[in-house]
Design a protein around this motif. Structure first.
Motif, PDB file in Angstrom:
ATOM      1  N   ASN A 264      69.089  48.251   7.127  1.00  0.00           N
ATOM      2  CA  ASN A 264      69.354  49.235   6.078  1.00  0.00           C
ATOM      3  C   ASN A 264      70.669  48.939   5.366  1.00  0.00           C
ATOM      4  O   ASN A 264      70.760  49.070   4.135  1.00  0.00           O
ATOM      5  CB  ASN A 264      69.383  50.634   6.682  1.00  0.00           C
ATOM      6  N   TYR A 268      70.836  48.197   1.437  1.00  0.00           N
ATOM      7  CA  TYR A 268      71.553  49.118   0.556  1.00  0.00           C
ATOM      8  C   TYR A 268      72.609  48.380  -0.268  1.00  0.00           C
ATOM      9  O   TYR A 268      72.757  48.620  -1.477  1.00  0.00           O
ATOM     10  CB  TYR A 268      72.209  50.219   1.381  1.00  0.00           C
ATOM     11  N   SER A 284      64.452  47.180   3.920  1.00  0.00           N
ATOM     12  CA  SER A 284      64.397  48.642   3.947  1.00  0.00           C
ATOM     13  C   SER A 284      63.102  49.134   4.577  1.00  0.00           C
ATOM     14  O   SER A 284      63.108  50.049   5.408  1.00  0.00           O
ATOM     15  CB  SER A 284      64.546  49.192   2.530  1.00  0.00           C
ATOM     16  N   SER A 296      68.705  58.675   5.373  1.00  0.00           N
ATOM     17  CA  SER A 296      69.546  57.627   4.792  1.00  0.00           C
ATOM     18  C   SER A 296      68.719  56.388   4.467  1.00  0.00           C
ATOM     19  O   SER A 296      68.917  55.753   3.422  1.00  0.00           O
ATOM     20  CB  SER A 296      70.674  57.281   5.774  1.00  0.00           C
ATOM     21  N   TYR A 297      67.796  56.031   5.358  1.00  0.00           N
ATOM     22  CA  TYR A 297      66.942  54.872   5.115  1.00  0.00           C
ATOM     23  C   TYR A 297      66.025  55.115   3.915  1.00  0.00           C
ATOM     24  O   TYR A 297      65.776  54.203   3.106  1.00  0.00           O
ATOM     25  CB  TYR A 297      66.110  54.551   6.351  1.00  0.00           C
ATOM     26  N   ASP A 299      66.692  57.070   1.417  1.00  0.00           N
ATOM     27  CA  ASP A 299      67.566  56.998   0.242  1.00  0.00           C
ATOM     28  C   ASP A 299      67.738  55.546  -0.205  1.00  0.00           C
ATOM     29  O   ASP A 299      67.717  55.243  -1.403  1.00  0.00           O
ATOM     30  CB  ASP A 299      68.916  57.616   0.575  1.00  0.00           C
ATOM     31  N   THR A 300      67.902  54.644   0.765  1.00  0.00           N
ATOM     32  CA  THR A 300      68.048  53.218   0.430  1.00  0.00           C
ATOM     33  C   THR A 300      66.806  52.694  -0.280  1.00  0.00           C
ATOM     34  O   THR A 300      66.901  52.037  -1.322  1.00  0.00           O
ATOM     35  CB  THR A 300      68.300  52.405   1.714  1.00  0.00           C
ATOM     36  N   TRP A 303      66.499  54.053  -3.822  1.00  0.00           N
ATOM     37  CA  TRP A 303      67.434  53.436  -4.763  1.00  0.00           C
ATOM     38  C   TRP A 303      67.021  52.007  -5.102  1.00  0.00           C
ATOM     39  O   TRP A 303      67.189  51.558  -6.244  1.00  0.00           O
ATOM     40  CB  TRP A 303      68.835  53.475  -4.165  1.00  0.00           C
ATOM     41  N   GLU A 331      75.764  60.377  -2.067  1.00  0.00           N
ATOM     42  CA  GLU A 331      75.071  59.186  -2.566  1.00  0.00           C
ATOM     43  C   GLU A 331      73.677  59.541  -3.086  1.00  0.00           C
ATOM     44  O   GLU A 331      73.228  59.014  -4.114  1.00  0.00           O
ATOM     45  CB  GLU A 331      74.959  58.131  -1.466  1.00  0.00           C
ATOM     46  N   HIS A 335      72.162  58.985  -6.775  1.00  0.00           N
ATOM     47  CA  HIS A 335      70.962  58.168  -7.007  1.00  0.00           C
ATOM     48  C   HIS A 335      69.907  58.948  -7.786  1.00  0.00           C
ATOM     49  O   HIS A 335      69.245  58.387  -8.665  1.00  0.00           O
ATOM     50  CB  HIS A 335      70.397  57.697  -5.661  1.00  0.00           C
TER      51      HIS A 335
END
Length: 353
Positions: A264, A268, A284, A296-297, A299-300, A303, A331, A335
């Motif tokens: 990740n 990212y 990812s 969080s993953y 979100d990566t 994005w 973050e 995004h």
């Protein structure tokens, strides 16, 4: 000292908290690191990257006096009072202080060498070191010391030590390497004190010095631990050195290709830089395959898709990340606001046909 430093940590954290009442209630079991990290850092917590990059070795001495919650402080204070009183009766105040200090240093150095966590704090290593030395004194100390310690059952004390170590294995977030390092240092120093001959005392004292020196040598640059690259990488990001962070994350990924955190982190950073987006997507998706509900993953991945121009898909994934997180982190907000225009920032040649 532990109580005073905790009081300072608590008051300063509360003063800067967006919701002081909620922070006060949560402090019973956890002072949020996000709100308290700077306070812990200023008071001397063992922040591993501060040793590696800034040479702040004094932190291995001070970190044993800091605690991350009221429960943490209370439990350690009760244990310190219970064990420390007998240590003082057996060897006196100065030796009790020396034993706690050296055992605490041993625990801090072990956590450093094992790359246990970005920040480590607590008196547990020093307490276990005292308990180990006390157990040796109860079993093999002089007749006078054994008479003083007669109310203590060596079997019960040994069982308590084993239970503490077992809890460290069972409960996430406990610095088990710190426990073992503190116990080992305490056993070596206690053995030196109960030894009956001068050569044996000197040999055990030398063994303790070599043990602490060896841990310090390993901890100065523990490249044998993949977590070393993660901790340093995030420090590089905090210091606004993304290129160096990416190098460290890639090194960690080379050592442990299945590590989801490294997958990740690399994905990212590639997405932020707008390069190698196909690789970023693969990494990812690999991280999410192992932990599909990690906000969080997600979100990566969202994005990455935004950067590739897949605005609808990226936005849906980002909203899913927000739902899982329950509260959008900075973050994620950034995004969501920038997804529609993110692809325009990607260097030529990185978008799929």
């Amino acid at each position: 000292m532990c109580i005073v430093l905790y009081a300072i940590t608590f008051v300063v954290t509360l003063a800067h908290a967006p919701d002081p009442l909620d922070t006060a209630l949560r402090s019973v079991w956890s002072l949020s690191l996000e709100e308290s990290t700077d306070v812990f850092r200023r008071l001397g917590a063992l922040e591993l990257s501060r040793i590696w990059l800034d040479g702040e070795w004094w932190r291995v001495v001070t970190t044993g006096l800091l605690h991350g919650s009221l429960l943490h402080l209370v439990l350690n204070s009760i244990a310190l009072l219970s064990v420390g009183e007998w240590v003082e009766q057996a060897w006196g105040h100065l030796r009790a202080l020396a034993l706690f200090t050296l055992a605490s240093i041993g625990g801090a150095l072990a956590s450093l060498a094992w790359c246990e966590s970005p920040i480590v704090l607590g008196a547990s290593g020093g307490i276990l070191g005292q308990a180990g030395a006390l157990w040796l004194a109860r079993r093999w100390g002089t007749a006078k010391i054994q008479e003083i310690l007669e109310p203590i059952s060596p079997t019960s004390l040994g069982i308590l030590i084993v239970i503490c170590l077992a809890l460290g294995l069972a409960i996430p977030g406990i610095a088990q390497a710190g426990h073992l390092g503190g116990l080992a240092a305490g056993l070596l120093l206690g053995a030196a004190w109960v030894a009956r001959t001068r050569p044996l005392r000197l040999a055990l004292s030398l063994a303790l010095a070599l043990f602490l020196g060896g841990l310090a040598w390993l901890g100065a640059q523990p490249t044998h631990r993949t977590n070393y690259y993660a901790i340093l990488g995030f420090r590089m990001l905090a210091d606004d050195h993304p290129a160096d962070a990416l190098i460290l994350f890639n090194r960690g990924l080379e050592r442990d290709p299945e590590n989801t955190s490294f997958r990740n982190a690399v994905a990212y950073q590639l997405a932020l830089d707008g390069v190698e987006l196909e690789r970023a997507e693969a990494l990812s998706l690999g991280a999410l395959q192992s932990d599909s509900l990690n906000a969080s993953y997600l979100d990566t991945l969202g994005w990455i898709w935004c950067r590739r121009g897949l605005v609808d898909s990226g936005t849906r994934v980002l909203h899913a990340a927000g739902w899982l997180a329950r509260e959008a982190f900075p973050e994620l907000v950034e995004h969501l606001e920038g997804c529609a225009t993110a692809a325009a920032d990607v260097p030529r040649g990185t978008l799929d046909p």
